[in-house]
Design a protein around this motif. Sequence first.
Motif, mmCIF file in Angstrom:
data_model
loop_
_atom_site.group_PDB
_atom_site.id
_atom_site.type_symbol
_atom_site.label_atom_id
_atom_site.label_comp_id
_atom_site.label_asym_id
_atom_site.label_seq_id
_atom_site.Cartn_x
_atom_site.Cartn_y
_atom_site.Cartn_z
ATOM 1 N N SER A 407 -47.892 11.842 10.344
ATOM 2 C CA SER A 407 -47.793 12.208 8.927
ATOM 3 C C SER A 407 -49.126 12.793 8.494
ATOM 4 O O SER A 407 -50.136 12.685 9.197
ATOM 5 C CB SER A 407 -47.434 10.998 8.064
ATOM 6 N N ILE A 408 -49.142 13.394 7.309
ATOM 7 C CA ILE A 408 -50.338 14.065 6.818
ATOM 8 C C ILE A 408 -50.382 13.955 5.300
ATOM 9 O O ILE A 408 -49.346 13.862 4.644
ATOM 10 C CB ILE A 408 -50.345 15.538 7.282
ATOM 11 N N SER A 409 -51.598 13.922 4.748
ATOM 12 C CA SER A 409 -51.779 13.850 3.303
ATOM 13 C C SER A 409 -52.967 14.718 2.909
ATOM 14 O O SER A 409 -53.986 14.731 3.608
ATOM 15 C CB SER A 409 -52.011 12.394 2.864
ATOM 16 N N ALA A 410 -52.828 15.451 1.812
ATOM 17 C CA ALA A 410 -53.879 16.375 1.385
ATOM 18 C C ALA A 410 -54.468 15.950 0.054
ATOM 19 O O ALA A 410 -53.740 15.677 -0.903
ATOM 20 C CB ALA A 410 -53.312 17.789 1.263
ATOM 21 N N GLY A 411 -55.799 15.887 -0.010
ATOM 22 C CA GLY A 411 -56.502 15.576 -1.243
ATOM 23 C C GLY A 411 -57.004 16.829 -1.914
ATOM 24 O O GLY A 411 -56.557 17.944 -1.612
ATOM 25 N N GLY A 412 -57.953 16.666 -2.829
ATOM 26 C CA GLY A 412 -58.494 17.814 -3.540
ATOM 27 C C GLY A 412 -59.186 18.796 -2.621
ATOM 28 O O GLY A 412 -59.005 20.012 -2.740
ATOM 29 N N GLN A 413 -59.979 18.278 -1.657
ATOM 30 C CA GLN A 413 -60.725 19.142 -0.748
ATOM 31 C C GLN A 413 -60.789 18.577 0.668
ATOM 32 O O GLN A 413 -61.620 18.991 1.456
ATOM 33 C CB GLN A 413 -62.148 19.341 -1.298
ATOM 34 N N HIS A 414 -59.925 17.612 0.990
ATOM 35 C CA HIS A 414 -59.924 17.048 2.341
ATOM 36 C C HIS A 414 -58.498 16.743 2.777
ATOM 37 O O HIS A 414 -57.569 16.708 1.962
ATOM 38 C CB HIS A 414 -60.794 15.782 2.403
ATOM 39 N N THR A 415 -58.342 16.542 4.078
ATOM 40 C CA THR A 415 -57.034 16.281 4.665
ATOM 41 C C THR A 415 -57.114 15.040 5.548
ATOM 42 O O THR A 415 -58.103 14.839 6.251
ATOM 43 C CB THR A 415 -56.561 17.478 5.511
ATOM 44 N N VAL A 416 -56.071 14.210 5.501
ATOM 45 C CA VAL A 416 -56.019 12.982 6.299
ATOM 46 C C VAL A 416 -54.755 13.013 7.155
ATOM 47 O O VAL A 416 -53.670 13.320 6.665
ATOM 48 C CB VAL A 416 -56.020 11.730 5.406
ATOM 49 N N ILE A 417 -54.903 12.683 8.437
ATOM 50 C CA ILE A 417 -53.794 12.737 9.392
ATOM 51 C C ILE A 417 -53.579 11.360 10.004
ATOM 52 O O ILE A 417 -54.542 10.671 10.345
ATOM 53 C CB ILE A 417 -54.097 13.744 10.524
ATOM 54 N N LEU A 418 -52.326 10.960 10.128
ATOM 55 C CA LEU A 418 -51.970 9.812 10.948
ATOM 56 C C LEU A 418 -51.403 10.376 12.248
ATOM 57 O O LEU A 418 -50.426 11.129 12.237
ATOM 58 C CB LEU A 418 -50.920 8.943 10.249
ATOM 59 N N ALA A 419 -52.030 10.058 13.373
ATOM 60 C CA ALA A 419 -51.634 10.612 14.668
ATOM 61 C C ALA A 419 -51.541 9.512 15.713
ATOM 62 O O ALA A 419 -52.187 8.467 15.589
ATOM 63 C CB ALA A 419 -52.635 11.679 15.116
ATOM 64 N N ARG A 420 -50.734 9.747 16.740
ATOM 65 C CA ARG A 420 -50.601 8.789 17.832
ATOM 66 C C ARG A 420 -50.734 9.516 19.156
ATOM 67 O O ARG A 420 -50.605 10.740 19.229
ATOM 68 C CB ARG A 420 -49.258 8.071 17.763
ATOM 69 N N GLU A 421 -51.017 8.768 20.207
ATOM 70 C CA GLU A 421 -51.175 9.370 21.520
ATOM 71 C C GLU A 421 -49.881 10.062 21.945
ATOM 72 O O GLU A 421 -48.786 9.546 21.743
ATOM 73 C CB GLU A 421 -51.545 8.307 22.551
ATOM 74 N N LYS A 422 -50.016 11.235 22.539
ATOM 75 C CA LYS A 422 -48.839 11.963 23.004
ATOM 76 C C LYS A 422 -48.224 11.236 24.194
ATOM 77 O O LYS A 422 -48.914 10.736 25.067
ATOM 78 C CB LYS A 422 -49.227 13.380 23.436
ATOM 79 N N PRO A 423 -46.891 11.172 24.241
ATOM 80 C CA PRO A 423 -46.228 10.535 25.381
ATOM 81 C C PRO A 423 -46.463 11.330 26.654
ATOM 82 O O PRO A 423 -46.580 12.557 26.632
ATOM 83 C CB PRO A 423 -44.754 10.558 24.974
ATOM 84 N N GLU A 424 -46.531 10.617 27.784
ATOM 85 C CA GLU A 424 -46.843 11.264 29.062
ATOM 86 C C GLU A 424 -45.609 11.684 29.836
ATOM 87 O O GLU A 424 -45.672 12.572 30.682
ATOM 88 C CB GLU A 424 -47.694 10.326 29.931
ATOM 89 N N ASP A 425 -44.464 11.028 29.610
ATOM 90 C CA ASP A 425 -43.262 11.413 30.350
ATOM 91 C C ASP A 425 -42.134 11.766 29.388
ATOM 92 O O ASP A 425 -42.231 11.574 28.180
ATOM 93 C CB ASP A 425 -42.801 10.298 31.300
ATOM 94 N N SER A 426 -41.067 12.314 29.924
ATOM 95 C CA SER A 426 -39.986 12.832 29.103
ATOM 96 C C SER A 426 -39.280 11.735 28.318
ATOM 97 O O SER A 426 -38.860 11.936 27.195
ATOM 98 C CB SER A 426 -38.970 13.565 29.991
#
Length: 437
Positions: A407-426
Amino acid sequence: MPPKRMSKQKRGNKAAAGATVPKRPKIEHRSLPNVIGEVLTHGEGDTGQLGLGENILGRKRPAKVDLPANMVQVCAGGMHTVCLTATGEVYSFGCNDEGALGRNTSVEGSETRPGKVDVPGHVVMLSAGDSHTAALLDNGQVYAWGNFRDGNGRMGLFTAGQQENLPVPLPIDIPMVKIASGGNHLVCLSTDSNIYTCGCAEQGQLGRVAQCFSNRGGRKGLDYVLKPNIVRCLRYKTKRTASFSDIWTGQDFTYAEESISKTVYGWGLNNYCQLGLTDMNNRYVPARLLCYSDEKKWLSIEGGIHHTVSLDENGKVYTHGRGDYGRLGLGKDCQHVLVPTMVIGIRSETCTGIAAGTCVSFAVCQDGKMYAWGMGTSKQLATGEEDDECLPVVMEGKQLETRAGVSISAGGQHTVILAREKPEDSKDSKDFKRECI
Protein backbone atom coordinates in the motif's frame (compact mmCIF):
# COMPACT_ATOMS: atom_id res chain seq x y z
CA MET A 1 2.50 24.37 -5.65
CA PRO A 2 2.53 22.24 -2.48
CA PRO A 3 2.39 24.22 0.76
CA LYS A 4 5.78 24.96 2.30
CA ARG A 5 6.65 23.92 5.81
CA MET A 6 5.64 26.07 8.73
CA SER A 7 8.10 27.30 11.33
CA LYS A 8 9.26 24.56 13.64
CA GLN A 9 8.83 25.08 17.38
CA LYS A 10 9.47 22.55 20.11
CA ARG A 11 6.57 22.09 22.42
CA GLY A 12 6.14 19.79 25.34
CA ASN A 13 2.96 17.80 25.68
CA LYS A 14 0.63 19.20 28.30
CA ALA A 15 -2.65 17.44 27.54
CA ALA A 16 -3.82 14.51 29.54
CA ALA A 17 -3.91 11.13 27.86
CA GLY A 18 -7.72 11.01 27.90
CA ALA A 19 -10.26 8.75 29.47
CA THR A 20 -9.88 5.00 29.77
CA VAL A 21 -11.35 2.86 27.01
CA PRO A 22 -14.96 1.87 27.69
CA LYS A 23 -15.54 -1.87 27.99
CA ARG A 24 -17.25 -2.78 24.75
CA PRO A 25 -17.25 -6.01 22.76
CA LYS A 26 -15.17 -6.10 19.59
CA ILE A 27 -17.14 -5.09 16.52
CA GLU A 28 -16.97 -5.91 12.83
CA HIS A 29 -14.79 -2.95 11.83
CA ARG A 30 -13.46 -2.22 8.35
CA SER A 31 -10.20 -4.03 9.02
CA LEU A 32 -7.21 -3.54 6.76
CA PRO A 33 -5.85 -6.37 4.57
CA ASN A 34 -3.80 -8.68 6.77
CA VAL A 35 -0.57 -8.17 4.84
CA ILE A 36 2.46 -7.43 6.98
CA GLY A 37 5.29 -5.34 5.60
CA GLU A 38 8.09 -2.85 6.19
CA VAL A 39 7.95 0.94 5.93
CA LEU A 40 9.80 2.91 3.23
CA THR A 41 9.76 6.70 2.83
CA HIS A 42 10.97 9.29 0.33
CA GLY A 43 10.38 12.91 -0.67
CA GLU A 44 11.07 15.99 1.45
CA GLY A 45 11.90 15.36 5.08
CA ASP A 46 12.79 18.72 6.59
CA THR A 47 10.37 18.25 9.50
CA GLY A 48 11.33 14.63 10.15
CA GLN A 49 8.38 13.16 8.25
CA LEU A 50 10.64 10.54 6.63
CA GLY A 51 11.59 9.09 10.03
CA LEU A 52 15.25 8.81 9.01
CA GLY A 53 16.82 11.13 11.59
CA GLU A 54 17.84 14.77 11.85
CA ASN A 55 20.38 14.69 9.05
CA ILE A 56 18.13 13.34 6.29
CA LEU A 57 16.24 16.26 4.77
CA GLY A 58 15.10 14.48 1.63
CA ARG A 59 15.27 11.26 -0.37
CA LYS A 60 14.78 10.76 -4.10
CA ARG A 61 14.39 7.01 -3.67
CA PRO A 62 12.60 5.02 -0.94
CA ALA A 63 14.60 4.38 2.24
CA LYS A 64 13.81 1.85 4.95
CA VAL A 65 12.59 3.25 8.27
CA ASP A 66 13.75 1.67 11.52
CA LEU A 67 10.42 0.23 12.67
CA PRO A 68 9.11 -3.18 13.74
CA ALA A 69 8.71 -5.54 10.79
CA ASN A 70 5.04 -6.27 11.49
CA MET A 71 3.46 -3.14 10.02
CA VAL A 72 0.00 -3.31 8.43
CA GLN A 73 -0.79 0.36 7.63
CA VAL A 74 1.12 3.52 6.73
CA CYS A 75 -0.50 6.93 6.71
CA ALA A 76 1.05 10.23 5.59
CA GLY A 77 -0.27 13.50 6.98
CA GLY A 78 0.67 16.93 5.72
CA MET A 79 4.10 16.91 7.35
CA HIS A 80 4.00 13.83 9.58
CA THR A 81 3.68 10.06 9.31
CA VAL A 82 1.90 7.43 11.41
CA CYS A 83 2.28 3.66 11.14
CA LEU A 84 0.27 0.77 12.58
CA THR A 85 1.54 -2.64 13.69
CA ALA A 86 -0.31 -5.95 13.43
CA THR A 87 -0.58 -5.92 17.22
CA GLY A 88 -2.44 -2.59 17.26
CA GLU A 89 0.43 -0.25 18.22
CA VAL A 90 0.96 3.19 16.67
CA TYR A 91 4.29 4.86 15.79
CA SER A 92 4.66 8.47 14.62
CA PHE A 93 7.33 10.86 13.33
CA GLY A 94 7.51 14.29 11.68
CA CYS A 95 6.27 17.78 12.48
CA ASN A 96 4.78 18.04 15.96
CA ASP A 97 4.17 21.78 16.12
CA GLU A 98 0.45 21.20 16.60
CA GLY A 99 0.45 17.84 18.36
CA ALA A 100 0.03 15.62 15.27
CA LEU A 101 2.46 13.00 16.63
CA GLY A 102 0.49 12.36 19.81
CA ARG A 103 3.62 12.01 21.97
CA ASN A 104 6.23 14.06 23.78
CA THR A 105 8.98 15.32 21.47
CA SER A 106 10.67 17.79 23.82
CA VAL A 107 13.98 15.96 23.37
CA GLU A 108 15.84 17.55 20.46
CA GLY A 109 15.47 15.48 17.29
CA SER A 110 13.09 12.91 18.77
CA GLU A 111 10.40 13.86 16.25
CA THR A 112 12.64 12.76 13.34
CA ARG A 113 12.69 9.11 14.47
CA PRO A 114 9.72 6.80 15.03
CA GLY A 115 8.25 6.92 18.52
CA LYS A 116 5.39 4.95 20.03
CA VAL A 117 2.06 6.69 20.69
CA ASP A 118 0.28 5.67 23.88
CA VAL A 119 -3.21 4.95 22.56
CA PRO A 120 -5.33 3.25 25.26
CA GLY A 121 -6.49 0.24 23.26
CA HIS A 122 -5.89 -2.02 20.26
CA VAL A 123 -5.83 0.16 17.11
CA VAL A 124 -7.12 -1.28 13.83
CA MET A 125 -7.05 1.78 11.55
CA LEU A 126 -5.35 5.18 11.27
CA SER A 127 -6.03 8.40 9.38
CA ALA A 128 -4.03 11.63 9.21
CA GLY A 129 -4.57 15.19 8.00
CA ASP A 130 -2.42 18.30 7.86
CA SER A 131 -2.04 18.64 11.64
CA HIS A 132 -4.14 15.88 13.17
CA THR A 133 -4.21 12.08 13.49
CA ALA A 134 -7.04 9.69 14.35
CA ALA A 135 -7.05 6.05 15.47
CA LEU A 136 -9.92 3.55 15.40
CA LEU A 137 -9.88 0.88 18.11
CA ASP A 138 -11.18 -2.67 17.78
CA ASN A 139 -14.15 -1.81 20.00
CA GLY A 140 -15.25 1.07 17.76
CA GLN A 141 -13.88 3.87 19.91
CA VAL A 142 -12.04 6.66 18.07
CA TYR A 143 -9.11 8.58 19.56
CA ALA A 144 -7.55 11.64 17.95
CA TRP A 145 -4.82 14.19 18.59
CA GLY A 146 -3.47 17.37 17.03
CA ASN A 147 -5.35 20.38 15.71
CA PHE A 148 -7.66 21.53 12.90
CA ARG A 149 -6.96 24.73 10.97
CA ASP A 150 -8.90 26.99 8.64
CA GLY A 151 -8.28 30.26 6.80
CA ASN A 152 -8.16 32.12 10.12
CA GLY A 153 -5.56 29.82 11.71
CA ARG A 154 -5.86 27.30 14.54
CA MET A 155 -9.28 26.02 15.48
CA GLY A 156 -8.57 23.39 18.13
CA LEU A 157 -9.50 19.73 17.84
CA PHE A 158 -12.77 18.89 19.59
CA THR A 159 -12.71 21.96 21.87
CA ALA A 160 -12.48 25.52 20.53
CA GLY A 161 -8.90 26.78 20.54
CA GLN A 162 -7.50 23.69 22.27
CA GLN A 163 -5.09 21.46 20.41
CA GLU A 164 -4.52 18.00 21.86
CA ASN A 165 -0.92 16.82 22.17
CA LEU A 166 -1.92 13.35 23.38
CA PRO A 167 -4.75 11.01 22.27
CA VAL A 168 -8.24 11.99 23.44
CA PRO A 169 -11.51 10.16 22.74
CA LEU A 170 -13.96 11.34 20.11
CA PRO A 171 -16.68 13.07 22.15
CA ILE A 172 -19.47 10.78 21.02
CA ASP A 173 -20.50 7.42 22.45
CA ILE A 174 -21.21 5.58 19.19
CA PRO A 175 -18.97 2.78 17.83
CA MET A 176 -17.34 3.44 14.46
CA VAL A 177 -16.26 1.03 11.72
CA LYS A 178 -14.12 3.32 9.56
CA ILE A 179 -12.36 6.70 9.76
CA ALA A 180 -10.93 9.02 7.10
CA SER A 181 -9.16 12.36 7.33
CA GLY A 182 -9.09 15.31 4.98
CA GLY A 183 -6.59 18.09 5.44
CA ASN A 184 -8.54 19.63 8.31
CA HIS A 185 -11.62 17.48 8.79
CA LEU A 186 -12.39 14.04 10.17
CA VAL A 187 -15.06 11.67 8.83
CA CYS A 188 -16.30 8.61 10.75
CA LEU A 189 -18.65 5.82 9.63
CA SER A 190 -20.68 4.34 12.49
CA THR A 191 -21.98 0.83 13.13
CA ASP A 192 -25.49 2.07 12.35
CA SER A 193 -24.37 3.30 8.88
CA ASN A 194 -24.36 7.00 9.73
CA ILE A 195 -21.57 9.45 8.90
CA TYR A 196 -20.22 11.84 11.53
CA THR A 197 -17.96 14.77 10.63
CA CYS A 198 -16.04 17.48 12.45
CA GLY A 199 -13.36 20.07 11.73
CA CYS A 200 -13.10 22.86 9.17
CA ALA A 201 -16.30 23.52 7.21
CA GLU A 202 -15.20 26.40 4.97
CA GLN A 203 -15.46 24.49 1.67
CA GLY A 204 -18.45 22.37 2.68
CA GLN A 205 -16.34 19.30 3.50
CA LEU A 206 -18.42 18.45 6.60
CA GLY A 207 -21.59 17.96 4.56
CA ARG A 208 -23.81 19.16 7.43
CA VAL A 209 -23.04 22.88 7.78
CA ALA A 210 -24.82 25.49 5.64
CA GLN A 211 -22.62 27.98 3.83
CA CYS A 212 -23.77 30.79 6.14
CA PHE A 213 -22.29 28.89 9.10
CA SER A 214 -19.22 27.49 7.32
CA ASN A 215 -16.82 30.10 8.72
CA ARG A 216 -16.17 28.70 12.20
CA GLY A 217 -19.83 27.97 12.76
CA GLY A 218 -20.87 31.61 12.34
CA ARG A 219 -23.12 32.77 15.17
CA LYS A 220 -23.37 29.16 16.41
CA GLY A 221 -19.68 29.22 17.30
CA LEU A 222 -16.77 26.83 16.83
CA ASP A 223 -18.40 24.03 18.78
CA TYR A 224 -20.90 23.67 15.95
CA VAL A 225 -18.18 22.44 13.57
CA LEU A 226 -15.74 20.86 16.05
CA LYS A 227 -18.26 18.59 17.77
CA PRO A 228 -18.95 15.49 15.61
CA ASN A 229 -22.47 15.34 14.22
CA ILE A 230 -24.47 13.35 11.64
CA VAL A 231 -24.50 14.11 7.91
CA ARG A 232 -28.14 14.00 6.78
CA CYS A 233 -28.91 12.83 3.27
CA LEU A 234 -32.10 11.76 1.47
CA ARG A 235 -31.86 8.77 -0.85
CA TYR A 236 -32.34 9.40 -4.54
CA LYS A 237 -35.97 8.80 -5.68
CA THR A 238 -37.27 7.35 -2.37
CA LYS A 239 -36.51 10.53 -0.38
CA ARG A 240 -35.87 8.40 2.69
CA THR A 241 -32.88 9.01 4.92
CA ALA A 242 -29.81 7.40 3.39
CA SER A 243 -27.50 5.00 5.18
CA PHE A 244 -23.88 4.62 4.14
CA SER A 245 -21.45 1.75 3.66
CA ASP A 246 -18.15 3.53 2.91
CA ILE A 247 -16.35 6.88 3.18
CA TRP A 248 -13.35 8.53 1.52
CA THR A 249 -11.77 11.99 1.65
CA GLY A 250 -9.72 14.51 -0.27
CA GLN A 251 -8.00 17.56 1.15
CA ASP A 252 -11.21 19.63 1.36
CA PHE A 253 -13.94 17.25 0.17
CA THR A 254 -15.65 14.00 1.11
CA TYR A 255 -17.12 11.01 -0.74
CA ALA A 256 -19.55 8.40 0.58
CA GLU A 257 -21.19 5.24 -0.76
CA GLU A 258 -24.89 4.72 -0.02
CA SER A 259 -25.59 1.31 1.51
CA ILE A 260 -28.44 -0.02 -0.64
CA SER A 261 -28.03 1.44 -4.12
CA LYS A 262 -24.23 1.86 -3.87
CA THR A 263 -24.74 5.38 -5.21
CA VAL A 264 -21.78 7.69 -4.59
CA TYR A 265 -22.41 11.05 -2.93
CA GLY A 266 -19.95 13.89 -2.50
CA TRP A 267 -19.62 17.28 -0.83
CA GLY A 268 -17.00 19.98 -0.31
CA LEU A 269 -14.57 21.80 -2.61
CA ASN A 270 -15.39 21.49 -6.32
CA ASN A 271 -13.53 24.40 -7.90
CA TYR A 272 -11.74 22.03 -10.31
CA CYS A 273 -14.52 19.41 -10.55
CA GLN A 274 -12.91 17.31 -7.81
CA LEU A 275 -16.38 15.96 -7.09
CA GLY A 276 -17.12 15.27 -10.73
CA LEU A 277 -19.79 18.00 -10.74
CA THR A 278 -19.17 20.15 -13.80
CA ASP A 279 -20.58 23.43 -12.47
CA MET A 280 -17.47 23.89 -10.27
CA ASN A 281 -19.57 25.04 -7.30
CA ASN A 282 -18.79 23.81 -3.79
CA ARG A 283 -21.35 21.57 -2.12
CA TYR A 284 -22.32 22.06 1.53
CA VAL A 285 -24.68 19.08 1.66
CA PRO A 286 -24.38 15.64 -0.01
CA ALA A 287 -24.88 15.64 -3.79
CA ARG A 288 -25.51 12.54 -5.88
CA LEU A 289 -22.59 12.10 -8.27
CA LEU A 290 -23.86 10.86 -11.64
CA CYS A 291 -20.31 10.49 -12.95
CA TYR A 292 -19.78 7.58 -10.54
CA SER A 293 -22.10 5.11 -12.21
CA ASP A 294 -24.26 2.91 -9.98
CA GLU A 295 -23.46 0.04 -12.37
CA LYS A 296 -19.83 0.05 -11.30
CA LYS A 297 -18.54 -0.83 -7.84
CA TRP A 298 -15.97 1.68 -6.57
CA LEU A 299 -13.41 0.25 -4.17
CA SER A 300 -11.60 3.46 -3.29
CA ILE A 301 -11.74 7.19 -4.00
CA GLU A 302 -8.81 9.35 -2.86
CA GLY A 303 -8.33 13.09 -3.31
CA GLY A 304 -5.51 15.61 -3.37
CA ILE A 305 -6.31 19.33 -3.23
CA HIS A 306 -7.67 19.78 -6.74
CA HIS A 307 -7.88 16.26 -8.18
CA THR A 308 -9.35 12.84 -7.45
CA VAL A 309 -8.13 9.29 -8.07
CA SER A 310 -10.58 6.36 -8.12
CA LEU A 311 -10.29 2.57 -8.22
CA ASP A 312 -13.05 0.32 -9.52
CA GLU A 313 -13.80 -3.34 -8.82
CA ASN A 314 -11.93 -4.42 -11.96
CA GLY A 315 -8.68 -2.86 -10.75
CA LYS A 316 -8.83 0.08 -13.16
CA VAL A 317 -7.72 3.57 -12.10
CA TYR A 318 -9.57 6.78 -13.01
CA THR A 319 -8.74 10.45 -12.42
CA HIS A 320 -10.46 13.81 -12.79
CA GLY A 321 -10.06 17.43 -11.71
CA ARG A 322 -7.11 19.74 -12.21
CA GLY A 323 -4.50 18.36 -14.57
CA ASP A 324 -1.41 20.58 -14.44
CA TYR A 325 1.91 19.06 -13.29
CA GLY A 326 0.64 15.74 -14.71
CA ARG A 327 -1.31 14.78 -11.58
CA LEU A 328 -4.06 13.08 -13.63
CA GLY A 329 -1.65 10.81 -15.50
CA LEU A 330 -3.46 11.46 -18.78
CA GLY A 331 -0.67 13.17 -20.74
CA LYS A 332 1.04 16.54 -20.88
CA ASP A 333 -1.79 18.25 -22.76
CA CYS A 334 -4.37 17.35 -20.13
CA GLN A 335 -5.17 20.43 -18.05
CA HIS A 336 -8.69 19.84 -16.74
CA VAL A 337 -10.92 16.74 -16.74
CA LEU A 338 -14.56 17.03 -15.71
CA VAL A 339 -15.43 13.39 -14.94
CA PRO A 340 -13.54 10.19 -14.00
CA THR A 341 -11.34 9.11 -16.94
CA MET A 342 -9.38 5.86 -17.10
CA VAL A 343 -5.59 6.08 -16.71
CA ILE A 344 -4.29 3.83 -19.49
CA GLY A 345 -0.58 4.11 -18.79
CA ILE A 346 -0.57 1.47 -16.03
CA ARG A 347 0.65 -1.71 -17.71
CA SER A 348 -0.25 -4.18 -14.97
CA GLU A 349 -3.70 -5.73 -15.40
CA THR A 350 -5.08 -5.14 -11.91
CA CYS A 351 -4.52 -2.41 -9.35
CA THR A 352 -5.32 -3.05 -5.70
CA GLY A 353 -4.69 0.39 -4.15
CA ILE A 354 -4.43 4.10 -4.95
CA ALA A 355 -3.26 7.28 -3.25
CA ALA A 356 -3.37 11.01 -3.93
CA GLY A 357 -1.14 13.75 -2.57
CA THR A 358 -1.18 17.49 -3.14
CA CYS A 359 -0.18 17.31 -6.82
CA VAL A 360 0.72 13.62 -7.18
CA SER A 361 -1.05 10.29 -7.69
CA PHE A 362 -0.14 6.64 -7.10
CA ALA A 363 -1.35 3.14 -7.89
CA VAL A 364 -0.33 -0.20 -6.37
CA CYS A 365 -0.73 -3.24 -8.60
CA GLN A 366 -1.56 -6.83 -7.79
CA ASP A 367 1.94 -7.93 -8.80
CA GLY A 368 3.52 -5.49 -6.33
CA LYS A 369 4.59 -2.85 -8.84
CA MET A 370 3.83 0.74 -7.93
CA TYR A 371 3.17 3.57 -10.35
CA ALA A 372 3.48 7.32 -9.74
CA TRP A 373 2.71 10.47 -11.69
CA GLY A 374 2.41 14.21 -11.11
CA MET A 375 4.68 16.92 -9.68
CA GLY A 376 8.27 15.84 -9.18
CA THR A 377 9.55 18.89 -7.27
CA SER A 378 9.26 17.29 -3.83
CA LYS A 379 10.82 13.97 -4.95
CA GLN A 380 7.63 12.09 -4.10
CA LEU A 381 7.60 10.01 -7.29
CA ALA A 382 10.75 7.91 -6.56
CA THR A 383 12.09 8.42 -10.08
CA GLY A 384 15.45 9.70 -8.87
CA GLU A 385 14.74 13.04 -10.57
CA GLU A 386 12.59 16.08 -9.85
CA ASP A 387 10.85 16.24 -13.21
CA ASP A 388 7.07 16.14 -13.47
CA GLU A 389 5.60 12.94 -14.89
CA CYS A 390 2.44 13.29 -16.99
CA LEU A 391 2.04 9.54 -17.47
CA PRO A 392 2.42 6.74 -14.88
CA VAL A 393 6.00 5.61 -14.28
CA VAL A 394 7.17 2.60 -12.26
CA MET A 395 8.58 3.57 -8.86
CA GLU A 396 12.13 2.32 -8.44
CA GLY A 397 14.96 2.18 -5.93
CA LYS A 398 17.35 -0.19 -4.24
CA GLN A 399 14.89 -0.94 -1.45
CA LEU A 400 12.28 -1.93 -4.04
CA GLU A 401 14.48 -4.40 -5.90
CA THR A 402 13.58 -7.21 -3.52
CA ARG A 403 10.28 -5.80 -2.23
CA ALA A 404 6.76 -5.53 -3.60
CA GLY A 405 4.36 -2.75 -2.75
CA VAL A 406 1.42 -3.50 -0.47
CA SER A 407 0.00 0.00 0.00
CA ILE A 408 1.04 3.63 -0.34
CA SER A 409 0.14 6.98 1.22
CA ALA A 410 1.01 10.50 0.07
CA GLY A 411 1.51 13.53 2.31
CA GLY A 412 2.04 17.18 1.49
CA GLN A 413 5.61 16.66 0.26
CA HIS A 414 6.51 13.05 1.13
CA THR A 415 5.44 9.51 0.31
CA VAL A 416 5.19 6.45 2.58
CA ILE A 417 5.17 2.85 1.30
CA LEU A 418 4.26 -0.41 2.99
CA ALA A 419 6.24 -3.14 1.19
CA ARG A 420 7.04 -6.81 1.71
CA GLU A 421 9.71 -9.15 0.41
CA LYS A 422 8.99 -10.44 -3.08
CA PRO A 423 8.10 -14.15 -3.21
CA GLU A 424 10.81 -16.39 -4.63
CA ASP A 425 8.69 -19.12 -6.24
CA SER A 426 5.49 -19.24 -8.25
CA LYS A 427 3.35 -20.65 -5.40
CA ASP A 428 4.34 -17.85 -3.05
CA SER A 429 3.75 -15.37 -5.87
CA LYS A 430 0.16 -16.56 -6.29
CA ASP A 431 -0.40 -16.35 -2.53
CA PHE A 432 0.98 -12.81 -2.50
CA LYS A 433 -1.41 -11.67 -5.24
CA ARG A 434 -4.33 -13.25 -3.44
CA GLU A 435 -3.44 -11.46 -0.18
CA CYS A 436 -3.25 -8.09 -1.91
CA ILE A 437 -6.75 -8.27 -3.41
